[in-house]
Scaffold this motif. Structure first.
Motif, PDB file in Angstrom:
ATOM      1  N   LEU A 145       6.755  -2.359 -16.510  1.00 14.92           N
ATOM      2  CA  LEU A 145       5.373  -2.486 -16.055  1.00 14.92           C
ATOM      3  C   LEU A 145       4.397  -2.098 -17.170  1.00 14.92           C
ATOM      4  CD1 LEU A 145       3.257  -2.985 -13.908  1.00 14.92           C
ATOM      5  CD2 LEU A 145       3.674  -0.669 -13.029  1.00 14.92           C
ATOM      6  N   CYS A 308       2.024  -8.496  -2.653  1.00 11.94           N
ATOM      7  CA  CYS A 308       2.024  -8.380  -4.110  1.00 11.94           C
ATOM      8  C   CYS A 308       2.849  -7.168  -4.528  1.00 11.94           C
ATOM      9  CB  CYS A 308       0.597  -8.264  -4.646  1.00 11.94           C
ATOM     10  SG  CYS A 308      -0.209  -6.698  -4.226  1.00 11.94           S
ATOM     11  N   SER A 309       2.855  -6.889  -5.814  1.00 13.86           N
ATOM     12  CA  SER A 309       3.624  -5.760  -6.344  1.00 13.86           C
ATOM     13  C   SER A 309       3.034  -4.407  -5.967  1.00 13.86           C
ATOM     14  CB  SER A 309       3.701  -5.871  -7.867  1.00 13.86           C
ATOM     15  OG  SER A 309       2.400  -5.754  -8.428  1.00 13.86           O
ATOM     16  N   ALA A 310       1.778  -4.385  -5.511  1.00 14.73           N
ATOM     17  CA  ALA A 310       1.067  -3.151  -5.136  1.00 14.73           C
ATOM     18  C   ALA A 310       0.931  -2.175  -6.304  1.00 14.73           C
ATOM     19  CB  ALA A 310       1.740  -2.471  -3.945  1.00 14.73           C
ATOM     20  N   THR A 311       0.997  -2.676  -7.523  1.00 16.47           N
ATOM     21  CA  THR A 311       0.911  -1.803  -8.691  1.00 16.47           C
ATOM     22  C   THR A 311      -0.457  -1.151  -8.840  1.00 16.47           C
ATOM     23  OG1 THR A 311       0.544  -3.844  -9.958  1.00 16.47           O
ATOM     24  CG2 THR A 311       2.742  -2.880 -10.031  1.00 16.47           C
ATOM     25  N   ARG A 324      10.038  -0.371  -7.249  1.00 18.46           N
ATOM     26  CA  ARG A 324       9.715  -1.728  -7.688  1.00 18.46           C
ATOM     27  C   ARG A 324      10.542  -2.090  -8.918  1.00 18.46           C
ATOM     28  NH1 ARG A 324       7.665  -2.424  -3.414  1.00 18.46           N
ATOM     29  NH2 ARG A 324       5.489  -2.941  -2.959  1.00 18.46           N
ATOM     30  N   LEU A 329       9.345 -10.117  -8.935  1.00 16.13           N
ATOM     31  CA  LEU A 329       7.990 -10.582  -9.207  1.00 16.13           C
ATOM     32  C   LEU A 329       7.863 -12.098  -9.144  1.00 16.13           C
ATOM     33  CD1 LEU A 329       6.792  -8.235 -12.090  1.00 16.13           C
ATOM     34  CD2 LEU A 329       6.289  -8.100  -9.647  1.00 16.13           C
ATOM     35  N   GLN A 336       2.444 -16.153  -3.469  1.00 18.22           N
ATOM     36  CA  GLN A 336       0.981 -16.055  -3.514  1.00 18.22           C
ATOM     37  C   GLN A 336       0.343 -17.426  -3.686  1.00 18.22           C
ATOM     38  OE1 GLN A 336       0.737 -13.294  -6.751  1.00 18.22           O
ATOM     39  NE2 GLN A 336       1.555 -11.621  -5.525  1.00 18.22           N
ATOM     40  N   THR A 357      -5.440  -9.193  -4.210  1.00 19.05           N
ATOM     41  CA  THR A 357      -4.148  -8.505  -4.336  1.00 19.05           C
ATOM     42  C   THR A 357      -4.409  -7.105  -4.882  1.00 19.05           C
ATOM     43  OG1 THR A 357      -3.796  -9.401  -6.567  1.00 19.05           O
ATOM     44  CG2 THR A 357      -2.753 -10.575  -4.740  1.00 19.05           C
ATOM     45  N   CYS A 358      -3.631  -6.138  -4.406  1.00 15.87           N
ATOM     46  CA  CYS A 358      -3.762  -4.764  -4.920  1.00 15.87           C
ATOM     47  C   CYS A 358      -2.788  -4.593  -6.089  1.00 15.87           C
ATOM     48  CB  CYS A 358      -3.519  -3.733  -3.830  1.00 15.87           C
ATOM     49  SG  CYS A 358      -1.961  -3.907  -2.928  1.00 15.87           S
ATOM     50  N   SER A 359      -2.971  -5.448  -7.089  1.00 15.56           N
ATOM     51  CA  SER A 359      -2.082  -5.489  -8.243  1.00 15.56           C
ATOM     52  C   SER A 359      -2.890  -5.354  -9.530  1.00 15.56           C
ATOM     53  CB  SER A 359      -1.300  -6.806  -8.271  1.00 15.56           C
ATOM     54  OG  SER A 359      -0.597  -6.954  -9.491  1.00 15.56           O
ATOM     55  N   GLU A 364      -0.807 -11.910 -10.796  1.00 12.47           N
ATOM     56  CA  GLU A 364      -1.066 -11.825  -9.364  1.00 12.47           C
ATOM     57  C   GLU A 364      -2.557 -11.873  -9.046  1.00 12.47           C
ATOM     58  OE1 GLU A 364       2.133  -9.325  -7.175  1.00 12.47           O
ATOM     59  OE2 GLU A 364       1.575  -8.127  -8.926  1.00 12.47           O
TER      60      GLU A 364
END
Length: 428
Positions: A145, A308-311, A324, A329, A336, A357-359, A364
């Motif tokens: 990441l 999403c990945s919520a990163t 994660r 991904l 998406q 998205t909360c990425s 994303e």
């Protein structure tokens, strides 16, 4: 076992589930020792686990000189927990060391054999100079990441994000009536420019004034922006896609819009229904797959907060770096894109879509919207919708979206990382 020891035991179970079994904390809340605790103790165990997960790299740096080799995973979790309790939370060393030794002895024959080591190591940890702990750098993100974010935003930005992750997140609330100033005065919080209310030391959420009456709900300030950007008028037919746990559904319903909330998960949609009832709001709740569901009529507006990945939420969910992986991904990116196409098909001519998205990953966010604009000739950005108080002009991205990061707003406690785009659809 005392109440405090039961809390520590439950926290250890959560930590082991994350670091050993790679289970998200949210997937463990209905299992294990946690369910036997009273609500207040359950909340304390969760907070203790969250703090330990956030500080694991720093705890390991302190423990390393005192360990010849890595102990078994359950013993290592116990050492990490006790280290964080003493050095970060300021708990009395004597009580923490004694409790850790007792938990080791109660952990079965294998763990009991390490009780002496736990005692010896933690006594040395207790003597650590506080200045050393405070000088340790923020934990780095996982390499997979960190590399992607370095390519997107640069080293300085990533280091600032990591510092924001270590600091954690305050509690943000969305007032049902939209009066942030009044709610802030009532709860002793701060009214943010975007319309949220921020509390630094909130305690038990359900004990706060106005919770039972449904005067507000918990929602990060960044997460509250997509619905404010969509801004439907009273009576507008609005679809909230991927709606659970329901914060955006509540916001949309509070505007007087006719809201349909759709999510593929029945249990998660049950939470939406509960939140609507507590807040005295109404929406048509549907459990279905957005990729196959057919609405009875087109919508004036659609809000798609896509899986999403919520990163962007690591500062409040420090378990995410442990659970994660990059392997999933590619499937998320494809999903998406399909959801954006599906959301556009639900719109009436001239309708509006807000995609979020909360990425922190451009794949994303910015890349998804750029690709959608190329796929749909009648689609165009609506930058005027992003002109809300509290949002800096430089947060607007090249394709017309809004890029939010956890290192923004450092003077007031930061925000979750989000990408938000407002789009208008006029089919060619």
């Amino acid at each position: 076992m005392s109440s405090a020891d039961a809390v520590r035991g439950a926290a250890l179970g959560l930590i082991a589930g994350v670091t050993g079994a790679h289970q998200a904390l949210s997937d463990q809340l209905a299992t294990g020792a946690l369910v036997a605790l009273a609500p207040a103790d359950r909340a304390r165990a969760q907070r203790l686990a969250l703090t330990t997960l956030r500080q694991i790299a720093r705890a390991d740096a302190v423990l390393k000189p005192h360990l010849r080799r890595a102990p078994p995973a359950d013993v290592q979790a116990l050492l990490r927990l006790a280290t964080v309790e003493m050095l970060d939370l300021g708990a009395a060393p004597h009580g923490v060391v004694g409790a850790a030794v007792a938990l080791a002895r109660a952990g079965g024959q294998r763990a009991e054999a390490f009780a002496g080591l736990v005692n010896a190591v933690l006594r040395k940890v207790a003597a650590t100079d506080p200045a050393r702990w405070s000088s340790l750098p923020p934990p780095s993100l996982p390499d997979w990441l960190r590399g992607r974010l370095m390519s997107a935003w640069g080293k300085r930005a990533v280091m600032a994000m990591e510092a924001a992750h270590l600091a954690g997140a305050p509690l943000d609330l969305t007032p049902k009536d939209g009066d942030a100033a009044a709610l802030a005065a009532r709860l002793g919080g701060v009214a943010l420019a975007t319309g949220s209310v921020r509390l630094v030391a909130a305690g038990q959420v359900s004990d706060l004034p106005g919770y039972a009456e449904g005067d507000w709900w918990v929602q990060d300030a960044a997460a509250a922006l997509p619905a404010r950007i969509l801004a439907p008028g009273p009576g507008a037919r609005v679809l909230d896609l991927c709606a659970a746990p329901g914060g955006k559904t509540l916001q949309l319903a509070a505007t007087g819009a006719q809201v349909t909330a759709l999510d593929i998960s029945g249990p998660r949609m049950a939470r939406v229904t509960e939140n609507l009832a507590r807040c005295g709001l109404a929406a048509d709740c549907v459990v279905a797959d957005a990729l196959t569901w057919q609405p009875p009529a087109p919508f004036h507006a659609v809000l798609l907060d896509a899986p999403c990945s919520a990163t962007g939420t690591i500062r409040r969910h420090p378990d995410l770096p442990f659970v994660r992986t990059p392997a999933s991904l590619r499937d998320l990116f494809a999903l998406q894109a399909r959801l954006i196409d599906r959301a556009l098909a639900f719109l009436a001519p001239g309708g509006r879509l807000v995609f979020a998205t909360c990425s922190l990953l451009p794949d994303e966010g910015e890349a998804q919207v750029t690709a959608a604009l190329a796929r749909h000739p009648g689609l165009r950005p609506d930058p005027e919708a992003l002109a809300l108080p509290g949002l800096a002009p430089e947060w607007t991205s090249a394709e017309g979206g809004l890029r939010l990061r956890p290192d923004y707003w450092p003077e007031v406690g930061g925000m979750d990382g989000f990408y938000i785009a407002a789009l208008r659809h006029s089919p060619a």
